[in-house]
Design a protein around this motif. Structure first.
Motif, PDB file in Angstrom:
ATOM      1  N   ALA A 100     -34.661  33.978  76.976  1.00  0.00           N
ATOM      2  CA  ALA A 100     -34.873  33.195  75.752  1.00  0.00           C
ATOM      3  C   ALA A 100     -34.213  33.867  74.557  1.00  0.00           C
ATOM      4  O   ALA A 100     -33.577  33.200  73.724  1.00  0.00           O
ATOM      5  CB  ALA A 100     -36.369  33.005  75.500  1.00  0.00           C
ATOM      6  N   LYS A 101     -34.333  35.189  74.465  1.00  0.00           N
ATOM      7  CA  LYS A 101     -33.693  35.927  73.366  1.00  0.00           C
ATOM      8  C   LYS A 101     -32.172  35.816  73.465  1.00  0.00           C
ATOM      9  O   LYS A 101     -31.487  35.626  72.452  1.00  0.00           O
ATOM     10  CB  LYS A 101     -34.120  37.394  73.398  1.00  0.00           C
ATOM     11  N   LEU A 102     -31.659  35.923  74.678  1.00  0.00           N
ATOM     12  CA  LEU A 102     -30.208  35.815  74.868  1.00  0.00           C
ATOM     13  C   LEU A 102     -29.709  34.410  74.552  1.00  0.00           C
ATOM     14  O   LEU A 102     -28.626  34.244  73.960  1.00  0.00           O
ATOM     15  CB  LEU A 102     -29.835  36.213  76.297  1.00  0.00           C
ATOM     16  N   LEU A 103     -30.457  33.388  74.912  1.00  0.00           N
ATOM     17  CA  LEU A 103     -30.058  32.014  74.605  1.00  0.00           C
ATOM     18  C   LEU A 103     -30.090  31.757  73.102  1.00  0.00           C
ATOM     19  O   LEU A 103     -29.218  31.062  72.563  1.00  0.00           O
ATOM     20  CB  LEU A 103     -30.948  31.018  75.348  1.00  0.00           C
ATOM     21  N   SER A 104     -31.067  32.326  72.426  1.00  0.00           N
ATOM     22  CA  SER A 104     -31.124  32.204  70.970  1.00  0.00           C
ATOM     23  C   SER A 104     -29.913  32.881  70.335  1.00  0.00           C
ATOM     24  O   SER A 104     -29.288  32.330  69.417  1.00  0.00           O
ATOM     25  CB  SER A 104     -32.418  32.819  70.443  1.00  0.00           C
ATOM     26  N   ALA A 105     -29.579  34.063  70.834  1.00  0.00           N
ATOM     27  CA  ALA A 105     -28.397  34.773  70.325  1.00  0.00           C
ATOM     28  C   ALA A 105     -27.131  33.972  70.613  1.00  0.00           C
ATOM     29  O   ALA A 105     -26.238  33.884  69.758  1.00  0.00           O
ATOM     30  CB  ALA A 105     -28.309  36.160  70.952  1.00  0.00           C
ATOM     31  N   ALA A 106     -27.052  33.355  71.787  1.00  0.00           N
ATOM     32  CA  ALA A 106     -25.881  32.544  72.133  1.00  0.00           C
ATOM     33  C   ALA A 106     -25.728  31.388  71.154  1.00  0.00           C
ATOM     34  O   ALA A 106     -24.609  31.071  70.716  1.00  0.00           O
ATOM     35  CB  ALA A 106     -26.003  32.021  73.559  1.00  0.00           C
ATOM     36  N   ALA A 107     -26.841  30.758  70.792  1.00  0.00           N
ATOM     37  CA  ALA A 107     -26.788  29.656  69.821  1.00  0.00           C
ATOM     38  C   ALA A 107     -26.302  30.159  68.461  1.00  0.00           C
ATOM     39  O   ALA A 107     -25.471  29.513  67.815  1.00  0.00           O
ATOM     40  CB  ALA A 107     -28.158  29.007  69.697  1.00  0.00           C
ATOM     41  N   ASP A 108     -26.795  31.315  68.052  1.00  0.00           N
ATOM     42  CA  ASP A 108     -26.358  31.890  66.773  1.00  0.00           C
ATOM     43  C   ASP A 108     -24.860  32.208  66.804  1.00  0.00           C
ATOM     44  O   ASP A 108     -24.144  31.925  65.838  1.00  0.00           O
ATOM     45  CB  ASP A 108     -27.158  33.155  66.450  1.00  0.00           C
ATOM     46  N   PHE A 109     -24.408  32.806  67.898  1.00  0.00           N
ATOM     47  CA  PHE A 109     -22.977  33.113  68.031  1.00  0.00           C
ATOM     48  C   PHE A 109     -22.141  31.830  67.990  1.00  0.00           C
ATOM     49  O   PHE A 109     -21.099  31.777  67.352  1.00  0.00           O
ATOM     50  CB  PHE A 109     -22.690  33.866  69.328  1.00  0.00           C
ATOM     51  N   HIS A 110     -22.624  30.804  68.662  1.00  0.00           N
ATOM     52  CA  HIS A 110     -21.905  29.531  68.704  1.00  0.00           C
ATOM     53  C   HIS A 110     -21.784  28.922  67.304  1.00  0.00           C
ATOM     54  O   HIS A 110     -20.699  28.494  66.895  1.00  0.00           O
ATOM     55  CB  HIS A 110     -22.611  28.556  69.642  1.00  0.00           C
ATOM     56  N   ALA A 126     -21.870  30.445  64.548  1.00  0.00           N
ATOM     57  CA  ALA A 126     -20.992  31.311  63.746  1.00  0.00           C
ATOM     58  C   ALA A 126     -19.535  31.211  64.197  1.00  0.00           C
ATOM     59  O   ALA A 126     -18.661  31.824  63.584  1.00  0.00           O
ATOM     60  CB  ALA A 126     -21.486  32.749  63.820  1.00  0.00           C
ATOM     61  N   GLY A 127     -19.279  30.471  65.271  1.00  0.00           N
ATOM     62  CA  GLY A 127     -17.908  30.315  65.754  1.00  0.00           C
ATOM     63  C   GLY A 127     -17.423  31.451  66.635  1.00  0.00           C
ATOM     64  O   GLY A 127     -16.226  31.569  66.901  1.00  0.00           O
TER      65      GLY A 127
END
Length: 100
Positions: A23-33, A35-36
């Motif tokens: 869940a933490k990694l998926l949240s980080a993935a969304a943030d990275f996405h 941010a481009g």
């Protein structure tokens, strides 16, 4: 059956720790996405793919065979008013056929 078996539970099977890590990694993935940052988003998504999670899910629904194939190490209990697995497999809800 021991006393713990009959207590009210919040979940059918305690979640594995990997669910929270993913869940933490998926949240980080969304943030990275957002941010481009495609490379970091892809890396975080791939890191969230944990084999323990589908293994945990399969214990809940009885493996790849579907309803009725509960592993022998999982204890079951009848609940008053709950539809039988056989009725659920046929899509019957509350005495009438389920609509697609």
């Amino acid at each position: 059956m021991d006393e713990k078996f009959w207590k009210v539970r919040r979940c059918m099977l305690e979640p594995v720790p990997e669910i929270f890590d993913a869940a933490k990694l998926l949240s980080a993935a969304a943030d990275f996405h957002v941010a481009g940052n495609e490379n970091d988003a892809r890396d975080a998504l791939m890191a969230a793919d944990r084999p323990a999670i589908p293994d945990w899910c399969e214990q809940l629904w009885g493996g790849r065979g579907g309803l009725g194939n509960v592993p022998t190490d999982v204890e079951t209990r009848a609940e008053v008013g709950a539809p039988s697995l056989e009725r659920q497999a046929r899509g019957v809800k509350s005495g009438r056929e389920a609509t697609p």
